[in-house]
Enzyme design. Sequence first.
Site, PDB file in Angstrom:
ATOM      1  N   ALA A 222       1.252   4.438  -1.814  1.00  0.00           N
ATOM      2  CA  ALA A 222       1.121   5.881  -2.068  1.00  0.00           C
ATOM      3  C   ALA A 222       0.941   6.671  -0.764  1.00  0.00           C
ATOM      4  CB  ALA A 222      -0.076   6.143  -2.981  1.00  0.00           C
ATOM      5  N   PRO A 223       1.485   7.860  -0.683  1.00  0.00           N
ATOM      6  CA  PRO A 223       2.167   8.614  -1.746  1.00  0.00           C
ATOM      7  C   PRO A 223       3.633   8.242  -1.960  1.00  0.00           C
ATOM      8  CG  PRO A 223       1.970   9.972   0.211  1.00  0.00           C
ATOM      9  CD  PRO A 223       1.266   8.677   0.520  1.00  0.00           C
TER      10      PRO A 223
ATOM     11  N   CYS B  56      -0.955   4.211  11.118  1.00  0.00           N
ATOM     12  CA  CYS B  56      -0.698   5.471  11.832  1.00  0.00           C
ATOM     13  C   CYS B  56      -1.892   5.824  12.724  1.00  0.00           C
ATOM     14  CB  CYS B  56      -0.343   6.594  10.875  1.00  0.00           C
ATOM     15  SG  CYS B  56      -1.550   6.853   9.590  1.00  0.00           S
TER      16      CYS B  56
ATOM     17  N   GLU C 207      -0.390   0.384  -5.341  1.00  0.00           N
ATOM     18  CA  GLU C 207      -1.386   1.297  -4.765  1.00  0.00           C
ATOM     19  C   GLU C 207      -2.715   1.100  -5.482  1.00  0.00           C
ATOM     20  OE1 GLU C 207      -1.824   3.561  -2.219  1.00  0.00           O
ATOM     21  OE2 GLU C 207      -3.805   3.834  -3.110  1.00  0.00           O
TER      22      GLU C 207
ATOM     23  N   ASP D 181       1.727  -1.166   4.899  1.00  0.00           N
ATOM     24  CA  ASP D 181       1.440   0.098   5.604  1.00  0.00           C
ATOM     25  C   ASP D 181      -0.046   0.356   5.327  1.00  0.00           C
ATOM     26  OD1 ASP D 181       2.091   2.377   7.109  1.00  0.00           O
ATOM     27  OD2 ASP D 181       2.328   3.566   5.289  1.00  0.00           O
TER      28      ASP D 181
ATOM     29  N   CYS E  36       0.896  -1.176   0.000  1.00  0.00           N
ATOM     30  CA  CYS E  36       0.000   0.000   0.000  1.00  0.00           C
ATOM     31  C   CYS E  36       0.926   1.215   0.000  1.00  0.00           C
ATOM     32  CB  CYS E  36      -0.882   0.008   1.239  1.00  0.00           C
ATOM     33  SG  CYS E  36      -1.758  -1.535   1.518  1.00  0.00           S
TER      34      CYS E  36
ATOM     35  N   ASP F 145      -5.494  -4.235  -6.397  1.00  0.00           N
ATOM     36  CA  ASP F 145      -5.999  -4.434  -5.048  1.00  0.00           C
ATOM     37  C   ASP F 145      -4.977  -5.325  -4.332  1.00  0.00           C
ATOM     38  OD1 ASP F 145      -7.259  -5.251  -2.725  1.00  0.00           O
ATOM     39  OD2 ASP F 145      -9.245  -5.175  -3.638  1.00  0.00           O
TER      40      ASP F 145
HETATM   41  N1  SAM Z   1       2.953   3.748   2.630  1.00  0.00           N
HETATM   42  C1  SAM Z   1       2.461   5.042   2.212  1.00  0.00           C
HETATM   43  C2  SAM Z   1       3.544   6.077   2.493  1.00  0.00           C
HETATM   44  O1  SAM Z   1       4.370   5.877   3.384  1.00  0.00           O
HETATM   45  O2  SAM Z   1       3.554   7.097   1.781  1.00  0.00           O
HETATM   46  C3  SAM Z   1       1.169   5.394   2.913  1.00  0.00           C
HETATM   47  C4  SAM Z   1       0.105   4.352   2.701  1.00  0.00           C
HETATM   48  S1  SAM Z   1      -1.498   4.811   3.292  1.00  0.00           S
HETATM   49  C5  SAM Z   1      -1.342   4.586   4.980  1.00  0.00           C
HETATM   50  C6  SAM Z   1      -2.443   3.443   2.793  1.00  0.00           C
HETATM   51  C7  SAM Z   1      -2.659   3.369   1.296  1.00  0.00           C
HETATM   52  O3  SAM Z   1      -3.320   2.147   0.997  1.00  0.00           O
HETATM   53  C8  SAM Z   1      -3.551   4.469   0.722  1.00  0.00           C
HETATM   54  O4  SAM Z   1      -2.860   5.151  -0.280  1.00  0.00           O
HETATM   55  C9  SAM Z   1      -4.748   3.716   0.152  1.00  0.00           C
HETATM   56  O5  SAM Z   1      -5.254   4.294  -1.025  1.00  0.00           O
HETATM   57  C10 SAM Z   1      -4.146   2.358  -0.126  1.00  0.00           C
HETATM   58  N2  SAM Z   1      -5.098   1.240  -0.198  1.00  0.00           N
HETATM   59  C11 SAM Z   1      -6.350   1.147   0.323  1.00  0.00           C
HETATM   60  N3  SAM Z   1      -6.883  -0.052   0.048  1.00  0.00           N
HETATM   61  C12 SAM Z   1      -5.960  -0.740  -0.655  1.00  0.00           C
HETATM   62  C13 SAM Z   1      -5.914  -2.034  -1.225  1.00  0.00           C
HETATM   63  N4  SAM Z   1      -6.965  -2.861  -1.139  1.00  0.00           N
HETATM   64  N5  SAM Z   1      -4.804  -2.416  -1.911  1.00  0.00           N
HETATM   65  C14 SAM Z   1      -3.749  -1.575  -2.003  1.00  0.00           C
HETATM   66  N6  SAM Z   1      -3.727  -0.328  -1.489  1.00  0.00           N
HETATM   67  C15 SAM Z   1      -4.817   0.069  -0.819  1.00  0.00           C
END
Ligand code: SAM
Length: 386
Positions: free
Chosen positions: A191-192, A315, A212, A261, A189, A243
């Site tokens: 982004a960003p 977080c 992402e 994350d 996961c 996903d």
């Molecule tokens: N690791 C990133 C960073 O340090 O910049 C922050 C990640 S943020 C906490 C969680 C991310 O998971 C979001 O960008 C969200 O869009 C994404 N997300 C949500 N559901 C997801 C899924 N089923 N598969 C992959 N990513 C997913």
Amino acid sequence: MLKKNGKPTSMFSPKLCCIKGFSSSPLVALKYFKCILIASSHCTVTTTLAAQCKSAPRRQVCKTVLKHFDAQYSEELGEQWRGARDVLLNPLSWQYGVLLNRFSDLTNLKQCLTAFGYTNLLPQTTHPESQSHTTHIPLQCFIHRDPVRIPTQGHHPGWLKQYYLLNAASLLPVLTLNVKEGENVLDLCAAPGGKSLAILQTATPGLLHCNELDKHRHDWLLKTLESYFPPALRHLLSVTHLDGRRIGSVRPGAYDKVLVDAPCSNDRSWLYTPDTHQGEMWLKERTQLPLLQKELLCSALAAVRPGGVVVYSTCTMSRAENQSVVEAVLASYPGVELLDLEQQLIDSLSDHFYFAHLHPSVGQLVIPLKGKTWGPMYVSRLRRIN
Ligand code: SAM
């Protein structure tokens, strides 16, 4: 005071702002000093970093979310919630870490930061898993004991940014993952891209697969990687828009290490939900998050090779999204063991981070307190045995 080849440029803002203490007063002037920053091999940027008097934007706390947090966290964290609450309700007290980009030209930047009172989060770094040898981790994050924030750098195609501003506690999952040269790594996961970027500061993986789900955030992730990682090494990166719950079945056992994350109820930003209706929607969504988090963690465990390591992080301070997720996966997923975080790593960060007391503990939780405002950040480390 900013010159590039004799012309003004906006690549660096000349302001370095400091917010004094925990007051809600406007930003106050600190001091001036000259700083030469090399922005690229073609131009030298001379800038006077200086604090300026400026009003900080006021942010509105969402009472619905605060009420919910008060009920939940006073029960889960006891007295520790009181201190964390004070910090979360006072954005003017928040600290910002400056993660340096080892792929950019850092000439004079470290001296500038040091002159302004910044210190390295990991000064005499020892390798988290080594007992006797001291191995240098190239990751360098500069922190300040005051809530100082230097300006972010803009995106300029063809130029690598020198630093990334972040909550220094978000380095904990990356340091726990402890990527070694040549390893295949999945950031499920991503982004960003803050943690992908931090992983690339600790070692050069054989492959870093950044995934992402959200399209807009996926594009943001691409931009982050382009801004910090040199074109000559981009063949080491793979960026997908899937996903994360599917990756375990699409690429079983393909990675040495996986970072989850997870999407979570981000305590810092949720408190500042712009309106009550949105706050109520988020609190409803909150109940759905643990299921998604468990599915992502199971997918990560399927994607890692036997013997490989998965780090789960969020977080939020919410027990349902942290301990309960890890406990449920440990109970239901065969062939997985819980690994403690290295005591050496925790000891080296304890001067700066406050590690909460959790009972029972299947991970570590950093909670923000006065003077140590980093976090919230929860981290747990699992190994797939077979
Ligand atoms: N690791 C990133 C960073 O340090 O910049 C922050 C990640 S943020 C906490 C969680 C991310 O998971 C979001 O960008 C969200 O869009 C994404 N997300 C949500 N559901 C997801 C899924 N089923 N598969 C992959 N990513 C997913």
